[in-house]
Design an enzyme around this catalytic site. Sequence first.
Site, PDB file in Angstrom:
ATOM      1  N   GLY A 111      17.284 -32.073  44.749  1.00  0.00           N
ATOM      2  CA  GLY A 111      16.375 -32.176  45.886  1.00  0.00           C
ATOM      3  C   GLY A 111      17.080 -31.862  47.199  1.00  0.00           C
ATOM      4  O   GLY A 111      18.238 -31.416  47.206  1.00  0.00           O
ATOM      5  N   ASP A 159       8.245 -33.481  43.594  1.00  0.00           N
ATOM      6  CA  ASP A 159       7.326 -33.631  44.733  1.00  0.00           C
ATOM      7  C   ASP A 159       6.832 -32.316  45.314  1.00  0.00           C
ATOM      8  O   ASP A 159       5.918 -32.305  46.123  1.00  0.00           O
ATOM      9  CB  ASP A 159       8.029 -34.396  45.868  1.00  0.00           C
ATOM     10  CG  ASP A 159       8.294 -35.833  45.498  1.00  0.00           C
ATOM     11  OD1 ASP A 159       7.657 -36.305  44.542  1.00  0.00           O
ATOM     12  OD2 ASP A 159       9.134 -36.471  46.158  1.00  0.00           O
ATOM     13  N   ARG A 194     -16.294 -48.259  36.552  1.00  0.00           N
ATOM     14  CA  ARG A 194     -15.198 -48.870  37.307  1.00  0.00           C
ATOM     15  C   ARG A 194     -14.675 -47.928  38.377  1.00  0.00           C
ATOM     16  O   ARG A 194     -14.883 -46.730  38.317  1.00  0.00           O
ATOM     17  CB  ARG A 194     -14.036 -49.131  36.365  1.00  0.00           C
ATOM     18  CG  ARG A 194     -14.072 -50.493  35.801  1.00  0.00           C
ATOM     19  CD  ARG A 194     -12.844 -50.855  35.027  1.00  0.00           C
ATOM     20  NE  ARG A 194     -13.143 -52.097  34.358  1.00  0.00           N
ATOM     21  CZ  ARG A 194     -12.855 -52.373  33.099  1.00  0.00           C
ATOM     22  NH1 ARG A 194     -12.203 -51.499  32.360  1.00  0.00           N
ATOM     23  NH2 ARG A 194     -13.182 -53.525  32.573  1.00  0.00           N
ATOM     24  N   GLY A 202       5.350 -39.314  45.743  1.00  0.00           N
ATOM     25  CA  GLY A 202       5.298 -38.502  46.958  1.00  0.00           C
ATOM     26  C   GLY A 202       5.457 -39.366  48.195  1.00  0.00           C
ATOM     27  O   GLY A 202       4.486 -39.889  48.715  1.00  0.00           O
ATOM     28  N   VAL A 292       6.336 -42.182  34.527  1.00  0.00           N
ATOM     29  CA  VAL A 292       5.636 -41.318  33.566  1.00  0.00           C
ATOM     30  C   VAL A 292       5.553 -39.896  34.125  1.00  0.00           C
ATOM     31  O   VAL A 292       5.645 -38.903  33.403  1.00  0.00           O
ATOM     32  CB  VAL A 292       4.210 -41.878  33.338  1.00  0.00           C
ATOM     33  CG1 VAL A 292       3.313 -40.858  32.663  1.00  0.00           C
ATOM     34  CG2 VAL A 292       4.279 -43.152  32.518  1.00  0.00           C
ATOM     35  N   ASN A 526      -4.766 -11.858  31.639  1.00  0.00           N
ATOM     36  CA  ASN A 526      -4.155 -11.356  32.877  1.00  0.00           C
ATOM     37  C   ASN A 526      -4.089  -9.831  32.869  1.00  0.00           C
ATOM     38  O   ASN A 526      -3.063  -9.240  33.196  1.00  0.00           O
ATOM     39  CB  ASN A 526      -2.754 -11.946  33.065  1.00  0.00           C
ATOM     40  CG  ASN A 526      -2.256 -11.775  34.490  1.00  0.00           C
ATOM     41  OD1 ASN A 526      -3.054 -11.613  35.426  1.00  0.00           O
ATOM     42  ND2 ASN A 526      -0.947 -11.774  34.681  1.00  0.00           N
ATOM     43  N   GLU A 623      -0.844  -9.112  20.340  1.00  0.00           N
ATOM     44  CA  GLU A 623      -1.735  -8.611  19.281  1.00  0.00           C
ATOM     45  C   GLU A 623      -1.906  -7.093  19.286  1.00  0.00           C
ATOM     46  O   GLU A 623      -2.080  -6.482  18.243  1.00  0.00           O
ATOM     47  CB  GLU A 623      -3.112  -9.285  19.370  1.00  0.00           C
ATOM     48  CG  GLU A 623      -3.834  -9.039  20.692  1.00  0.00           C
ATOM     49  CD  GLU A 623      -5.179  -9.765  20.784  1.00  0.00           C
ATOM     50  OE1 GLU A 623      -5.572 -10.443  19.827  1.00  0.00           O
ATOM     51  OE2 GLU A 623      -5.819  -9.655  21.843  1.00  0.00           O
TER      52      GLU A 623
HETATM   53  P1  ADP Z   1      17.678 -35.627  46.072  1.00  0.00           P
HETATM   54  O1  ADP Z   1      18.653 -34.535  45.822  1.00  0.00           O
HETATM   55  O2  ADP Z   1      16.693 -35.744  44.944  1.00  0.00           O
HETATM   56  O3  ADP Z   1      17.053 -35.513  47.431  1.00  0.00           O
HETATM   57  P2  ADP Z   1      19.427 -37.794  46.982  1.00  0.00           P
HETATM   58  O4  ADP Z   1      19.018 -37.613  48.389  1.00  0.00           O
HETATM   59  O5  ADP Z   1      19.496 -39.164  46.429  1.00  0.00           O
HETATM   60  O6  ADP Z   1      18.468 -36.998  45.961  1.00  0.00           O
HETATM   61  O7  ADP Z   1      20.832 -37.084  46.787  1.00  0.00           O
HETATM   62  C1  ADP Z   1      21.485 -37.064  45.546  1.00  0.00           C
HETATM   63  C2  ADP Z   1      22.991 -37.114  45.752  1.00  0.00           C
HETATM   64  O8  ADP Z   1      23.368 -36.009  46.581  1.00  0.00           O
HETATM   65  C3  ADP Z   1      23.492 -38.345  46.472  1.00  0.00           C
HETATM   66  O9  ADP Z   1      23.703 -39.424  45.614  1.00  0.00           O
HETATM   67  C4  ADP Z   1      24.800 -37.858  47.066  1.00  0.00           C
HETATM   68  O10 ADP Z   1      25.817 -37.864  46.101  1.00  0.00           O
HETATM   69  C5  ADP Z   1      24.483 -36.404  47.401  1.00  0.00           C
HETATM   70  N1  ADP Z   1      24.112 -36.296  48.824  1.00  0.00           N
HETATM   71  C6  ADP Z   1      22.876 -36.438  49.375  1.00  0.00           C
HETATM   72  N2  ADP Z   1      22.932 -36.267  50.701  1.00  0.00           N
HETATM   73  C7  ADP Z   1      24.219 -36.033  51.015  1.00  0.00           C
HETATM   74  C8  ADP Z   1      24.938 -35.765  52.224  1.00  0.00           C
HETATM   75  N3  ADP Z   1      24.308 -35.713  53.410  1.00  0.00           N
HETATM   76  N4  ADP Z   1      26.264 -35.571  52.142  1.00  0.00           N
HETATM   77  C9  ADP Z   1      26.910 -35.596  50.956  1.00  0.00           C
HETATM   78  N5  ADP Z   1      26.287 -35.837  49.799  1.00  0.00           N
HETATM   79  C10 ADP Z   1      24.972 -36.045  49.807  1.00  0.00           C
END
Ligand code: ADP
Length: 738
Positions: A111, A159, A194, A202, A292, A526, A623
């Site tokens: 993320g 998300d 219901r 999110g 889930v 398609n 096919e």
């Molecule tokens: P996501 O990647 O899903 O947004 P997190 O924000 O929890 O999840 O980040 C996952 C990992 O990435 C953290 O546990 C940390 O090791 C590393 N990380 C996140 N932000 C930083 C940052 N600003 N500097 C260094 N490492 C970071």
Amino acid sequence: MSDAQSAPSSVAVLTSGGDASGMNAAVRAVIRTAAHHGIDVYAVHEGYHGLVTGGDLIRRMEPAEADGILHLGGTVIGTARSNQFRTREGRRAAARNLVEHDIDALVVIGGDGSLAGANLFREEWPGLLAELVDSEVISSDVAESHSFLRLVGLVGSIDNDMSGTDMTIGADTALHRIVEALDALHSTAASHQRTFVVEVMGRNCGYLALMSSLATAASWVLIPEQPPAEDWPQQMCQDIKAGRDIGRRHSVVVLAEGAHDRDGSPITAERVKTLLEDELGEDTRITVLGHVQRGGAPSAFDRYFATLLGHAAVERLLADEPGAPAQMVGLRGDRVVTLPLMECVADTQQVAERIKTHDYAGAMELRGGNFRQAYEILQTVQQAAPRPVPAQRRFRIAVVHGGGPAPGMNTVVRAAVRLGLDRGYTVLAVKNGFRGLREGDISEMGWMDVSSWVAEGGAEIGTNRDVPGPAAIAQIAEQVAAHHIDALLMAGGWAGYQAAYELHRHRDHYAALDIPIVCMPVTINNDVPATELSIGSDTALNSIVADVDKIRRSAVATRRVFVVEVMGHDCGYLALLSGLATGAERIYLPEQGITLDGLTADVHALADGFRAGKRVGLLVRSEGSDRVYTTGFITSLFQKEGGELFDAREEVLGHVQEGGNPSPFDRVQATILTARCLEFLSQELESGGRAGAMIGFRSGELQFTNLTEYPALIEENVQRPTEQRWMEHRNLAVVMRD
Ligand code: ADP
């Protein structure tokens, strides 16, 4: 700069942050693509924790180790949060661990937090290596030969909250889980009259809540980017009551976990439940979907999309100029795009910032046009009745299908009826395609006639492959005049496009046919022109992928090759995409045909694979790939040549591919495209225009193409368009097979 840095020595891949379905497909693609280029590839297990810890957590991967993970949810190489990586000391240890393995190129799948962390690591890299040299942990030669870190980020996040990419890995699968749950709740809610309050994931992003509401006809939705008006409690109760009054047996309120009111106070599921119970006396239950949503097998989209991204990430690392800034690989429309990583992270964090400072218009603006449009459409379709309209309904719009049945057809009719009535039009349904139009089998639709249609497969108003000839066209013109049809929306496939074009072509002869017509691509194949994607094909792909998962598992105790035949007529889209999504060894397409030499080579390659330990082989054949080398023929060939090594089985998937309930993507797109088609027809009607058009996805945008161009956009004698951009991915299938 030394020569060693002109190309990466070895590549490593890690998954970080929250797990997301499809991460395995991306990891597999990184491994296979690196191997294809002859580059060593490592998996860092347990995310940044593994990077900091090193040792056994950084392991070299052979291409075969990527076998059997494509269909698994979560991430097989593990993910973890690491506080150590947030410290410079932790990142120094990580740098040492990488150079010890001769790694100076990294694919991070995670993320925005993970990607921000990765970027910081890349920026600090020269400094970290200098510190390691100073403390005599590594030699200056080693530091020099790895003087910078190449970095590409892929967004793994359920998300769908990252700016710069239309989709993130895992979001489509999460939407599948939510929609499955909401479909199930709708039936139990209806049985008991219901109300359910359903909380979905999110924190800062309402994507899952919004799209799942659009896909399931939820009664109310609450998302962080667009808090409801101050009087929302009264408004919500009024709307739910209005729904009950017109006979809705169930109400579902979907709530993103980060939902709040205009002052920023959280709107919790408990708060909504209390309101509905106190104000309306509703029997209200809360369902928090929780983890889930993360689980389960990845959807077809997440499998091939993550495969495309993993492949593109390695290609990008190889092409990067020394010292190039970190990139993110994402998706815009049907295109894989590369964007500066930190700009995307900064834009993403801006949305959270705007929500925090109550700048909701700004937050919606940053989410982009599709998101805003989806929100607006939802506001209309979930109403209990159309808004007050002039006493006299102004225009009469008819909806007709043509071609084979496709999941999403009912969703289109529902959206056309609701959005059309809300615009003050009369909406007519033509039964049984163009045959019904000829016979005048046409009826007026009401708001509640379509109330459960959003999620239903098949085609309630009927469809067929009739294309009207000269006599039928004359009869159709009479019926169009008799029913005072002012405009036509054709939602269907190949035969529907042909029929609509025939009517449009004859508009000079028949005044009644000189009306606005719009064609919407709804076919699993398609194979229609002016669009890169048709509604229904995503559902068919998911159906194929689910079946192939089962077929593969059926072979646990034997050594077997499956020859799976999928639909498509003359178009190999379903075969190629399902082949990519299921990890097929060979994919046979009508566009490429089949040769005896090719089959011979394939038999030998498969036999080599089985000699080396392979247990299951998968061939996907469209096919219409070849008249002589049929699925039966290929199965017999492999059966005979497999000898003691393996046997072969034929699996013709058949009509199940056309029959399923529409996938979340197909439901959402069917609704959005219908809205755009009605806008188009509306503009024509209001301005006295009489254009014919085909709506389609083109380079990530919805565009209209003039219907008169139809003949020029299709191949002669074969059922497919002249332009098929997805064919660009056929080489990827070769890279991905081991
Ligand atoms: P996501 O990647 O899903 O947004 P997190 O924000 O929890 O999840 O980040 C996952 C990992 O990435 C953290 O546990 C940390 O090791 C590393 N990380 C996140 N932000 C930083 C940052 N600003 N500097 C260094 N490492 C970071």
